[in-house]
Motif scaffolding. Structure first.
Motif, PDB file in Angstrom:
ATOM      1  N   ASP A  13      43.436 -16.389  12.003  1.00 42.73           N
ATOM      2  CA  ASP A  13      43.068 -15.107  12.963  1.00 42.73           C
ATOM      3  C   ASP A  13      42.361 -15.510  14.123  1.00 42.73           C
ATOM      4  O   ASP A  13      41.123 -15.731  14.127  1.00 42.73           O
ATOM      5  N   PRO A  14      43.120 -15.257  15.406  1.00 43.61           N
ATOM      6  CA  PRO A  14      42.404 -15.956  16.660  1.00 43.61           C
ATOM      7  C   PRO A  14      41.304 -14.753  17.033  1.00 43.61           C
ATOM      8  O   PRO A  14      40.375 -15.226  17.831  1.00 43.61           O
ATOM      9  N   ALA A  15      41.425 -13.656  16.546  1.00 41.49           N
ATOM     10  CA  ALA A  15      40.424 -12.587  16.975  1.00 41.49           C
ATOM     11  C   ALA A  15      39.162 -12.828  16.337  1.00 41.49           C
ATOM     12  O   ALA A  15      38.143 -12.541  16.992  1.00 41.49           O
ATOM     13  N   SER A  16      39.273 -13.311  15.239  1.00 40.38           N
ATOM     14  CA  SER A  16      37.903 -13.506  14.477  1.00 40.38           C
ATOM     15  C   SER A  16      37.389 -15.037  14.199  1.00 40.38           C
ATOM     16  O   SER A  16      36.320 -15.199  13.894  1.00 40.38           O
ATOM     17  N   GLY A  28      48.277 -12.888  14.103  1.00 40.44           N
ATOM     18  CA  GLY A  28      47.908 -14.222  13.599  1.00 40.44           C
ATOM     19  C   GLY A  28      48.686 -15.273  13.779  1.00 40.44           C
ATOM     20  O   GLY A  28      49.549 -15.194  14.561  1.00 40.44           O
ATOM     21  N   TRP A  29      48.106 -16.211  13.303  1.00 41.98           N
ATOM     22  CA  TRP A  29      49.051 -17.633  13.236  1.00 41.98           C
ATOM     23  C   TRP A  29      49.439 -18.036  11.848  1.00 41.98           C
ATOM     24  O   TRP A  29      48.580 -17.848  10.844  1.00 41.98           O
ATOM     25  N   LEU A  30      50.501 -18.265  11.750  1.00 43.81           N
ATOM     26  CA  LEU A  30      50.894 -19.149  10.535  1.00 43.81           C
ATOM     27  C   LEU A  30      50.970 -20.549  10.935  1.00 43.81           C
ATOM     28  O   LEU A  30      51.456 -21.086  11.676  1.00 43.81           O
ATOM     29  N   LEU A  87      39.869 -24.937  15.065  1.00 42.71           N
ATOM     30  CA  LEU A  87      40.392 -23.630  15.065  1.00 42.71           C
ATOM     31  C   LEU A  87      39.203 -22.732  14.969  1.00 42.71           C
ATOM     32  O   LEU A  87      38.938 -21.878  15.515  1.00 42.71           O
ATOM     33  N   ALA A  88      38.280 -23.078  13.729  1.00 42.59           N
ATOM     34  CA  ALA A  88      37.194 -22.192  13.147  1.00 42.59           C
ATOM     35  C   ALA A  88      36.083 -22.080  14.572  1.00 42.59           C
ATOM     36  O   ALA A  88      35.562 -21.127  14.694  1.00 42.59           O
ATOM     37  N   PHE A 147      49.965 -27.343  12.973  1.00 40.96           N
ATOM     38  CA  PHE A 147      50.942 -26.775  13.996  1.00 40.96           C
ATOM     39  C   PHE A 147      50.872 -25.013  13.617  1.00 40.96           C
ATOM     40  O   PHE A 147      50.754 -24.746  12.550  1.00 40.96           O
ATOM     41  N   GLY A 148      50.908 -24.161  14.754  1.00 37.13           N
ATOM     42  CA  GLY A 148      50.835 -22.930  14.757  1.00 37.13           C
ATOM     43  C   GLY A 148      52.033 -21.981  15.127  1.00 37.13           C
ATOM     44  O   GLY A 148      52.387 -22.269  16.232  1.00 37.13           O
ATOM     45  N   TRP A 149      52.307 -20.960  14.523  1.00 31.70           N
ATOM     46  CA  TRP A 149      53.367 -19.974  14.950  1.00 31.70           C
ATOM     47  C   TRP A 149      52.536 -18.685  14.992  1.00 31.70           C
ATOM     48  O   TRP A 149      52.390 -18.255  14.232  1.00 31.70           O
ATOM     49  N   PRO A 150      52.308 -18.172  16.348  1.00 27.76           N
ATOM     50  CA  PRO A 150      51.863 -16.799  16.292  1.00 27.76           C
ATOM     51  C   PRO A 150      52.840 -15.597  15.913  1.00 27.76           C
ATOM     52  O   PRO A 150      54.018 -15.873  16.000  1.00 27.76           O
ATOM     53  N   PHE A 151      52.285 -14.600  15.240  1.00 30.38           N
ATOM     54  CA  PHE A 151      53.166 -13.588  14.913  1.00 30.38           C
ATOM     55  C   PHE A 151      52.608 -12.195  15.210  1.00 30.38           C
ATOM     56  O   PHE A 151      51.119 -12.380  15.295  1.00 30.38           O
TER      57      PHE A 151
END
Length: 823
Positions: free
Chosen positions: A98-101, A172-174, A254-255, A278-282
């Protein structure tokens, strides 16, 4: 002394797990289990250090498996959905960010969320993992293996779908992570196998133009949808500080920093702990879902043409083809036991076990496991092939026995220990460990399959010379001064390798019996010779057992039991489980082939074992310090054949539960058994031994075969095939299995009489009546129905009354329907 990479891996795992309040790290379930009740004690005879034992995952070898029928390599699935292609040097895992938190949610840690796992259907080797993070976001992951392209090479496919909790739109990202450690461990390195494949991940590269990962010199995962974010991590400054690995990781970045390092390549020449993410935003709104498909090439691929072949078929089409294949194989072919609702799960597990043996078959060789047991043993395969032949997978059994057994038949003129090389069945395992049981097992399996295939197949005739006759002569000529087979290891659950074991002799007797009967069926001139060899080994074994029993009585033993061998007089421990083979699978009690006194002693040995070594399942503390699932099944089967269906049922119930253990509400296994079932896992960590224990492979092919054979024989089994052929109908079906109005059925099941058998049993509780319709049967075979519902009052067969003589109902050959009234 620990090797650098083993020490580093231990430190990184320990510090990641111990510092749980900070950056989440995907510590695998088995490592968490080891840290939960850590002990510095380890198997020093096998491993050089505690770190080596830990890196090898010596104690908690539990995982799930997918694979392609009859192909070499399987992929193993961890308790959080991690995928480890067995012979490749990486593991693929998934998580949410979760990039927001700045929250990283890894399924491995219970504080991050909940995980559920299941096999999608009993006939489908598809592992489904569902993760729900604390914040409500989650993903479902389906993993399966398929053949692709003109050359039908293996490919493992995992399909992910992200869902939200509903309400406002969520972002978020998967994420996918490529890691060095998987469900089986980090690196299998022990004293006996110093040349084991090095699983360190020393080089890692991402190729964005191909959306493909390179792991060392091999191909890693391929992404159907290229990720928008990526980062590859290693040890560029050759640091020897474990803290550097924790700070230089995708989870830390990331954290703490909210992004990945965007590097395409990394190396680690110190510990081999490269990693990547590897990240896929959704963005999920209005019930939307987000999907990603990933392909893992687990066969030999190279070049652009192979890359195109891997990607050629859409993942949806691959999944549909996979489902159709397994439905046709496991639902449309072979034995289909029909069981009532209270025990319908037994039929489900039956299909799973069939599928496991088909996946563990490597081009016709059934291997007893996907990792440390991924090779061919005569012992295991004799039981596995026999099980396959009796549940409808006869082509596999024929290929294994007819092709691969001759390849293990030694033709040299040298010596193997005290024995001749020529005529001995065995490859490196049997030769190196002096596994003298193998000739009896080979002859037994060949003879049993010849019966099942029928005269028209002429299977035994094709192998008789030299594989049967000279294999039998080897048993005749290679024995010690007491007429027994020499000291050796044979099955490792029997005890020390410097002692003789009755297990070998019992198998030898059974093998010679089948060889002599085959000779009779073929009319060969060696029949008397073979019966002479059978009688000689039978008499020597019986005489030795009588001597042991007399000596134990002389010493004041009040219990009767047959120990593992003549060198173990008075050894009252769990190695005596070898005596169960007297009943199953060898059926030496039929006709009391060693004498009535030995038969009684063998029955009492079962009771001694049950009283001393059964706590739900069979506890094998003498050799393994663990439960033995396939040993429990052998004991259950022995009790079925000895007529004690109640104890059989109790042991079966424990074994079924042991195939699906749960710890902290996580599925540790999904319908499969290890060779050993650890006391901590079996007890939910209420019992942790004070010393190390032994762990084999999972799924264990021998255990799967034992389950197939037991459930089949619960439904029916043959007796006295050569003199008074008859079938026992529903001998293990318990009253609570069949409520009022329910039925038990099996149709067109292969038999040792060379013709199929089927029946349908119905229970009318109000009338206290059992009705059985025979739907297909071999000719000139009579029936015995052991009524388990109550005392038999009346019997009719095809409308005619049949005399009642106890609760075993005897019915003539040709009976089509019978009814039994009970009190």
């Amino acid at each position: 002394m620990a090797r650098t990479h083993e020490w580093m891996f231990y430190e990184v795992m320990w510090r990641s797990w111990a510092d749980r309040a900070r950056v989440p790290y995907p510590v695998p379930w088995w490592a968490q289990a080891a840290f939960r009740r850590w002990s510095d004690d380890f198997d020093a005879g096998t491993y050089e250090s505690k770190e080596a034992a830990f890196s090898s995952n010596a104690l908690y070898r539990y995982w799930h498996m997918v694979g392609v029928k009859d192909h070499r390599q399987e992929s193993l699935i961890g308790q959080a959905g991690e995928i480890e292609p067995v012979y490749d040097k990486y593991c693929l895992a998934f998580f949410l960010y979760d990039p927001a938190s700045g929250t990283v949610s890894v399924p491995q840690l219970t504080r991050c969320g909940t995980v559920g796992q299941r096999v999608q259907a009993p006939h489908l080797p598809v592992i489904e993992t569902a993760f729900r993070a604390v914040d409500g976001l989650g993903f479902t992951q389906r993993t399966f293996a398929v053949p692709v392209g003109a050359r039908q090479r293996d490919l493992t496919v995992t399909r992910l779908r992200v869902t939200g909790p509903g309400g406002p739109a969520r972002e978020g990202w998967l994420c996918a992570a490529v890691l060095p450690a998987g469900p089986t461990g980090f690196q299998r390195h022990d004293r006996r196998d110093a040349g084991a494949t090095d699983r360190r991940l020393t080089f890692l590269r991402y190729l964005p133009d191909e959306a493909r990962v390179e792991t060392n010199s091999g191909w890693g995962p391929l992404f159907d949808t290229p990720p928008e974010h990526y980062g590859v991590y290693g040890n560029p400054d050759f640091s020897s500080d474990p803290a550097a690995y924790l700070a230089r990781s995708p989870f830390h970045d990331l954290a703490v920093g909210g992004k990945l390092n965007a590097a395409l390549q990394a190396q680690d020449q110190v510990a081999g702990l490269c990693s990547a993410a590897f990240g896929w935003p959704f963005r999920l709104a209005d019930g939307a879902v987000f999907e990603v498909d990933v392909r893992l090439p687990v066969d030999l691929y190279s070049g652009s043409a192979d890359l195109a072949e891997i990607r050629a078929t859409p993942a949806t089409e691959l999944e549909e083809d996979h489902g159709r294949f397994w439905a046709a194989k496991l639902l449309g072919q072979g034995v289909q036991p029909a069981l009532p609702d209270p025990v319908a799960h037994l039929a489900d597990l039956f299909r799973q076990a069939r599928g496991q043996l088909l996946v563990l078959s490597d081009h016709g060789e059934i291997h007893p496991g996907p990792t440390v047991y991924d090779s061919f043993w005569i012992r295991d395969s004799s039981v596995e092939a026999t099980a396959c032949s009796l549940v409808g997978d006869a082509a596999l059994a024929e290929h294994q026995l007819g092709t691969h057994y001759p390849l293990r038949f030694n033709r040299g003129t040298g010596r193997i220990g005290p024995c001749a090389e020529y005529g001995f069945y065995g490859g490196p395992h049997e030769r190196d460990d002096h596994e003298w049981d193998s000739n009896g097992q080979a002859l037994w399996a060949i003879g049993r399959f010849d019966r099942t295939a029928g005269r028209a197949a002429a299977f035994g005739a094709k192998l008789y010379t030299p594989y049967v006759i000279d294999g039998a002569r080897w048993l005749r000529d290679n024995r010690d001064g007491y007429g027994l087979l020499h000291s050796g290891w044979s099955a490792e659950h029997l005890g020390e390798r410097d002692k003789p074991h009755y297990w070998d002799d019992l198998w030898g007797i059974a093998g010679l019996y089948e060889a002599a009967r085959l000779s009779e069926r073929l009319g060969t001139p060696q029949t008397r010779e073979l019966w002479g060899a059978f009688d000689d080994l039978r008499q020597a074994t019986a005489a030795s057992i009588r001597w042991v029993l007399d000596e134990q009585r002389r010493r004041g033993e009040w219990e009767t039991y047959i120990p593992t061998g003549p060198a173990d007089v008075g050894r009252r421990d769990s190695t005596m489980i070898g005596a169960a083979a007297y009943f199953h699978p060898l059926r030496l009690h039929m006709g009391s082939k060693l004498g009535d006194d030995i038969d009684r002693a063998a029955r009492w040995t079962l009771d001694t074992m049950y009283a001393r070594f059964v706590t739900g399942g069979f506890r094998h503390e003498a050799a393994w310090n663990a439960y033995g699932p396939y040993l429990t099944l052998q004991l259950a089967h022995a009790y079925l054949l000895a007529g004690n269906a109640a104890r059989m049922d109790a042991l079966l119930g424990w074994t079924v539960a042991a195939s699906q253990p749960r710890v902290d509400d996580r599925a540790v296994a999904l319908g499969a058994w290890n060779e050993q079932h650890a006391f901590p896992v079996a007890s939910g960590f209420a019992e942790v031994p004070g010393r190390h224990w032994y762990m084999g492979d999972i799924p264990h092919g021998w255990a799967a075969a034992e389950y197939l054979l037991l459930l089949r024989d619960i439904l029916f089994f043959e007796a006295d095939e050569d003199r008074d052929p008859h079938l026992y109908i529903a001998p293990g079906v318990r009253p609570h299995w069949v409520p009022d109005g329910e039925t038990v059925a099996v149709d067109s099941a292969p038999t040792l009489f060379g013709a199929p058998f089927g029946y349908r049993l119905a229970h009318d509780a109000a009338a206290r009546r059992v009705s059985v319709d025979i739907t297909g049967a071999p000719e000139q075979v009579r029936y015995v129905y052991p009524c388990r519902f109550g005392t038999v009052r009346a019997v009719s067969a095809d409308g005619r009354q049949v005399p009642v003589a106890g609760d075993d109902v005897h019915l003539p050959a040709g009976t089509r329907r019978f009814e039994v009234d009970y009190a």
